[in-house]
Design an enzyme around this catalytic site. Structure first.
Site, short mmCIF file in Angstrom:
data_model
loop_
_atom_site.label_atom_id
_atom_site.label_comp_id
_atom_site.label_asym_id
_atom_site.label_seq_id
_atom_site.Cartn_x
_atom_site.Cartn_y
_atom_site.Cartn_z
N VAL A 272 0.63 -1.26 0.09
CA VAL A 272 -0.09 -0.06 0.03
C VAL A 272 0.85 0.72 -0.18
O VAL A 272 1.58 1.85 1.21
CB VAL A 272 -0.88 0.30 1.29
CG1 VAL A 272 -1.93 1.37 1.19
CG2 VAL A 272 -2.32 -1.10 0.90
N PRO A 273 1.31 1.48 -0.96
CA PRO A 273 2.21 3.12 -1.73
C PRO A 273 1.94 4.05 -0.38
O PRO A 273 1.54 4.80 -1.54
CB PRO A 273 2.45 2.85 -2.50
CG PRO A 273 1.43 2.74 -3.81
CD PRO A 273 0.63 1.55 -2.16
N CYS A 274 1.51 4.13 0.72
CA CYS A 274 1.00 5.34 1.47
C CYS A 274 2.54 6.78 0.77
O CYS A 274 2.15 7.40 1.08
CB CYS A 274 2.16 5.62 2.99
SG CYS A 274 2.88 4.31 3.95
N HIS A 275 3.97 6.14 0.14
CA HIS A 275 4.51 6.54 0.35
C HIS A 275 4.98 7.87 -0.43
O HIS A 275 5.58 8.97 -1.23
CB HIS A 275 6.46 6.05 -0.18
CG HIS A 275 6.09 5.52 -0.83
ND1 HIS A 275 6.05 3.91 -1.38
CD2 HIS A 275 6.83 5.12 -2.27
CE1 HIS A 275 6.15 3.34 -2.27
NE2 HIS A 275 6.56 4.49 -3.32
N ARG A 276 3.91 7.71 -1.72
CA ARG A 276 2.87 8.43 -3.02
C ARG A 276 2.27 9.29 -2.77
O ARG A 276 1.74 9.98 -3.49
CB ARG A 276 2.22 7.02 -3.59
CG ARG A 276 3.32 5.98 -4.69
CD ARG A 276 2.69 5.51 -6.11
NE ARG A 276 3.89 4.36 -5.44
CZ ARG A 276 3.70 2.95 -6.13
NH1 ARG A 276 2.24 2.79 -6.33
NH2 ARG A 276 4.31 1.88 -5.98
#
Length: 174
Positions: free
Chosen positions: A136-140
């Site tokens: 789950v790409p929370c960095h994006r």
């Protein structure tokens, strides 16, 4: 409850993954200050184990993504065990999983997409509790006006920017 966990090396450091008896991923951790700290965040009751083939595939995909060798894989195919998460968290994570590598969205854009405009801070809190980065790409997900926003994984915003740099992301691009 996790059935097992494994630590594995990536371009950003030693990460961890835990899985349940059904093969779904129960947690993923970006590097912490030590292997012990990373393992501790993978869930109580998890024991170190050799990953089954399906989890090996996930590990390979995470390694490739964070090294920048396969930016075509958004990891949306990875089965996640979202038991214990709120409906709000699930909604936020579902939207975040649709953000392709190299692209960013804002907390406010996600809030609007889930039908709760004005809840950008709640979106940020949900992403701060994300048990599956970078699957789950929370960095994006960034703050408004091209600001980075926070990042709760080990290394904080420095790790977030490193992941975005690897993906050749431009802040605010959508």
């Amino acid at each position: 409850m996790p059935a097992g966990f494994a630590l594995f090396d990536t371009a950003v450091g030693r990460c961890g993954i835990a899985w349940g008896a059904d093969g779904a991923v129960t947690a993923v951790r970006l590097p912490e200050e030590s292997d012990q700290a990373t393992a501790q965040h993978l869930g109580e009751g998890a024991e170190p184990a050799a990953p089954p083939p399906a989890i090996e595939r996930v590990i390979t995909a995470v390694v490739d993504l964070v090294s920048g060798t396969n930016l075509d894989d958004d990891l949306a195919w990875v089965p996640l065990d979202m038991q214990g998460l709120t409906d709000f968290q699930r909604s936020v994570y579902d939207v975040a999983r649709r953000i392709p590598p190299g692209v960013t969205r804002t907390y406010g854009e996600i809030a609007t997409e889930i039908g709760l405009p004005g809840s950008a801070r709640a979106v940020g809190r949900a992403l701060g509790e994300n048990p599956f980065p970078p699957v789950v790409p929370c960095h994006r997900v960034t703050a408004a006006n091209g600001r980075t926003g926070g990042f709760s994984a080990g290394g904080g915003v420095t790790t977030k920017m490193r992941l975005l740099s690897t993906e050749q992301a431009v802040l605010g691009l959508w």
